[in-house]
Scaffold this motif. Structure first.
Motif, mmCIF file in Angstrom:
data_model
loop_
_atom_site.group_PDB
_atom_site.id
_atom_site.type_symbol
_atom_site.label_atom_id
_atom_site.label_comp_id
_atom_site.label_asym_id
_atom_site.label_seq_id
_atom_site.Cartn_x
_atom_site.Cartn_y
_atom_site.Cartn_z
ATOM 1 N N LEU A 1 -10.259 4.814 9.816
ATOM 2 C CA LEU A 1 -9.348 4.468 10.909
ATOM 3 C C LEU A 1 -8.071 5.300 10.857
ATOM 4 C CD1 LEU A 1 -9.867 0.616 10.996
ATOM 5 C CD2 LEU A 1 -10.546 2.267 12.740
ATOM 6 N N TYR A 2 -7.557 5.547 9.659
ATOM 7 C CA TYR A 2 -6.369 6.390 9.525
ATOM 8 C C TYR A 2 -6.678 7.807 10.015
ATOM 9 C CZ TYR A 2 -2.322 8.750 7.666
ATOM 10 O OH TYR A 2 -1.180 9.507 7.561
ATOM 11 N N GLY A 3 -7.865 8.298 9.713
ATOM 12 C CA GLY A 3 -8.288 9.616 10.169
ATOM 13 C C GLY A 3 -8.408 9.709 11.681
ATOM 14 N N GLN A 4 -8.555 8.569 12.349
ATOM 15 C CA GLN A 4 -8.609 8.520 13.811
ATOM 16 C C GLN A 4 -7.214 8.372 14.424
ATOM 17 O OE1 GLN A 4 -11.255 5.252 14.724
ATOM 18 N NE2 GLN A 4 -12.934 6.160 13.550
ATOM 19 N N GLY A 5 -6.196 8.426 13.566
ATOM 20 C CA GLY A 5 -4.830 8.362 14.056
ATOM 21 C C GLY A 5 -4.233 6.973 14.130
ATOM 22 N N ARG A 6 -4.920 5.989 13.586
ATOM 23 C CA ARG A 6 -4.419 4.611 13.609
ATOM 24 C C ARG A 6 -3.416 4.384 12.484
ATOM 25 N NH1 ARG A 6 -7.921 0.961 16.223
ATOM 26 N NH2 ARG A 6 -6.077 -0.374 16.138
ATOM 27 N N THR A 7 -2.490 3.473 12.708
ATOM 28 C CA THR A 7 -1.602 3.003 11.641
ATOM 29 C C THR A 7 -2.378 1.967 10.854
ATOM 30 O OG1 THR A 7 0.371 3.354 12.981
ATOM 31 C CG2 THR A 7 0.569 1.813 11.124
ATOM 32 N N VAL A 8 -2.462 2.164 9.552
ATOM 33 C CA VAL A 8 -3.250 1.277 8.696
ATOM 34 C C VAL A 8 -2.338 0.666 7.644
ATOM 35 C CG1 VAL A 8 -5.139 1.156 7.017
ATOM 36 C CG2 VAL A 8 -5.381 2.572 9.071
ATOM 37 N N ILE A 9 -2.411 -0.660 7.524
ATOM 38 C CA ILE A 9 -1.656 -1.398 6.513
ATOM 39 C C ILE A 9 -2.662 -2.091 5.601
ATOM 40 C CG2 ILE A 9 0.034 -3.215 6.074
ATOM 41 C CD1 ILE A 9 1.167 -2.597 8.903
ATOM 42 N N PHE A 10 -2.591 -1.793 4.316
ATOM 43 C CA PHE A 10 -3.562 -2.252 3.323
ATOM 44 C C PHE A 10 -2.839 -3.155 2.324
ATOM 45 C CE2 PHE A 10 -6.691 -1.992 -0.043
ATOM 46 C CZ PHE A 10 -7.886 -1.694 0.587
ATOM 47 N N VAL A 11 -3.113 -4.461 2.381
ATOM 48 C CA VAL A 11 -2.474 -5.432 1.499
ATOM 49 C C VAL A 11 -3.448 -5.756 0.368
ATOM 50 C CG1 VAL A 11 -1.376 -7.703 1.347
ATOM 51 C CG2 VAL A 11 -1.267 -6.399 3.501
ATOM 52 N N THR A 12 -2.968 -5.585 -0.870
ATOM 53 C CA THR A 12 -3.864 -5.736 -2.016
ATOM 54 C C THR A 12 -3.097 -6.120 -3.282
ATOM 55 O OG1 THR A 12 -5.480 -4.582 -3.416
ATOM 56 C CG2 THR A 12 -3.719 -3.244 -2.464
ATOM 57 N N PRO A 13 -3.733 -6.887 -4.163
ATOM 58 C CA PRO A 13 -3.117 -7.127 -5.469
ATOM 59 C C PRO A 13 -3.099 -5.863 -6.327
ATOM 60 C CG PRO A 13 -5.023 -8.587 -5.130
ATOM 61 C CD PRO A 13 -4.938 -7.670 -3.954
ATOM 62 N N LEU A 14 -3.811 -4.835 -5.901
ATOM 63 C CA LEU A 14 -3.904 -3.576 -6.646
ATOM 64 C C LEU A 14 -2.999 -2.498 -6.059
ATOM 65 C CD1 LEU A 14 -7.806 -3.529 -6.935
ATOM 66 C CD2 LEU A 14 -6.166 -4.264 -8.677
ATOM 67 N N ALA A 15 -1.892 -2.897 -5.445
ATOM 68 C CA ALA A 15 -1.015 -1.949 -4.752
ATOM 69 C C ALA A 15 -0.484 -0.856 -5.672
ATOM 70 C CB ALA A 15 0.139 -2.688 -4.087
ATOM 71 N N ASN A 16 -0.385 -1.123 -6.947
ATOM 72 C CA ASN A 16 0.140 -0.126 -7.888
ATOM 73 C C ASN A 16 -0.955 0.725 -8.521
ATOM 74 O OD1 ASN A 16 2.808 -0.950 -7.479
ATOM 75 N ND2 ASN A 16 2.558 -2.613 -8.942
ATOM 76 N N CYS A 17 -2.177 0.589 -8.048
ATOM 77 C CA CYS A 17 -3.308 1.345 -8.595
ATOM 78 C C CYS A 17 -3.727 2.444 -7.622
ATOM 79 C CB CYS A 17 -4.494 0.413 -8.841
ATOM 80 S SG CYS A 17 -4.171 -0.902 -10.010
ATOM 81 N N GLU A 18 -4.366 3.457 -8.138
ATOM 82 C CA GLU A 18 -4.936 4.519 -7.305
ATOM 83 C C GLU A 18 -6.240 3.980 -6.714
ATOM 84 O OE1 GLU A 18 -6.044 7.385 -5.094
ATOM 85 O OE2 GLU A 18 -4.072 7.459 -6.038
ATOM 86 N N LEU A 19 -6.248 3.809 -5.412
ATOM 87 C CA LEU A 19 -7.420 3.235 -4.744
ATOM 88 C C LEU A 19 -8.237 4.266 -3.977
ATOM 89 C CD1 LEU A 19 -5.721 0.016 -3.320
ATOM 90 C CD2 LEU A 19 -7.136 0.217 -5.366
ATOM 91 N N GLY A 20 -7.677 5.464 -3.784
ATOM 92 C CA GLY A 20 -8.369 6.477 -2.995
ATOM 93 C C GLY A 20 -8.022 6.417 -1.523
ATOM 94 N N LEU A 21 -6.951 5.722 -1.191
ATOM 95 C CA LEU A 21 -6.515 5.667 0.201
ATOM 96 C C LEU A 21 -5.856 6.977 0.609
ATOM 97 C CD1 LEU A 21 -5.136 2.064 0.086
ATOM 98 C CD2 LEU A 21 -6.868 2.856 1.715
ATOM 99 N N ALA A 22 -6.038 7.330 1.862
ATOM 100 C CA ALA A 22 -5.432 8.557 2.390
ATOM 101 C C ALA A 22 -3.911 8.454 2.313
ATOM 102 C CB ALA A 22 -5.874 8.763 3.838
ATOM 103 N N PRO A 23 -3.248 9.573 2.025
ATOM 104 C CA PRO A 23 -1.781 9.566 2.090
ATOM 105 C C PRO A 23 -1.365 9.179 3.509
ATOM 106 C CG PRO A 23 -2.578 11.598 1.105
ATOM 107 C CD PRO A 23 -3.783 10.879 1.657
#
Length: 159
Positions: free
Chosen positions: A28-50
């Motif tokens: 979805l981010y690659g399609q130009g959408r604003t993406v908000i990802f809420v997670t208990p793992l916010a301080n971990c490397e998850l592989g999310l796009a910059p």
């Protein structure tokens, strides 16, 4: 207002829930959408796009974020305290507990409410069956209470 989720998954631990959410978020981010990802793992490397906005539980997006147009992702939503029901959001979790039929209802339980909003449909994935019972499963059985084992490892959430 239709609050139906775009995706709802309730699966046992270690079955790839976060990985699947990350893939959806990156698409979805690659399609130009604003993406908000809420997670208990916010301080971990998850592989999310910059550029994907990653928040820990209870945190707000940066000022100026158009949260009304954003696509929200809630990783391990049953464990979060600040979760909101949002139309078109993506939700995945391992159940925190086994719900009791007649006690826990969609009116007092977020997981059951999301299932109701999603017309009683949800995704469920299981771990691979190559696990040796004398290894990981035995350790989990010894570590967790019977109810936790049912919820965390077997993926049960309603009795």
């Amino acid at each position: 207002m239709n609050q139906k989720p775009a995706y709802l998954e309730i699966s046992p631990r270690q079955t790839g829930k976060t990985k699947r959410l990350v893939q959806f978020a990156n698409e979805l981010y690659g399609q130009g959408r604003t993406v908000i990802f809420v997670t208990p793992l916010a301080n971990c490397e998850l592989g999310l796009a910059p550029g994907v906005i990653v928040l820990s539980d209870g945190k707000n997006p940066p000022p100026g974020t158009d949260i009304g147009r954003a696509v929200w992702f809630y990783d391990e939503f049953d464990w979060l305290k600040s979760i909101k029901i949002r139309a078109g959001a993506y939700y995945a979790t391992t159940a925190k507990k086994v719900r009791q039929l007649g006690v826990d209802t969609p009116e007092n339980d977020l997981l059951l409410r999301l299932i109701e909003l999603n017309n009683l449909h949800f995704q469920r994935h299981f771990w691979f069956f190559g696990l040796k019972p004398d290894s990981w499963l035995a350790e989990c059985r010894a570590t967790y209470t019977p109810e936790e084992f049912r919820a965390f490892i077997l993926g049960e959430f309603l009795s």
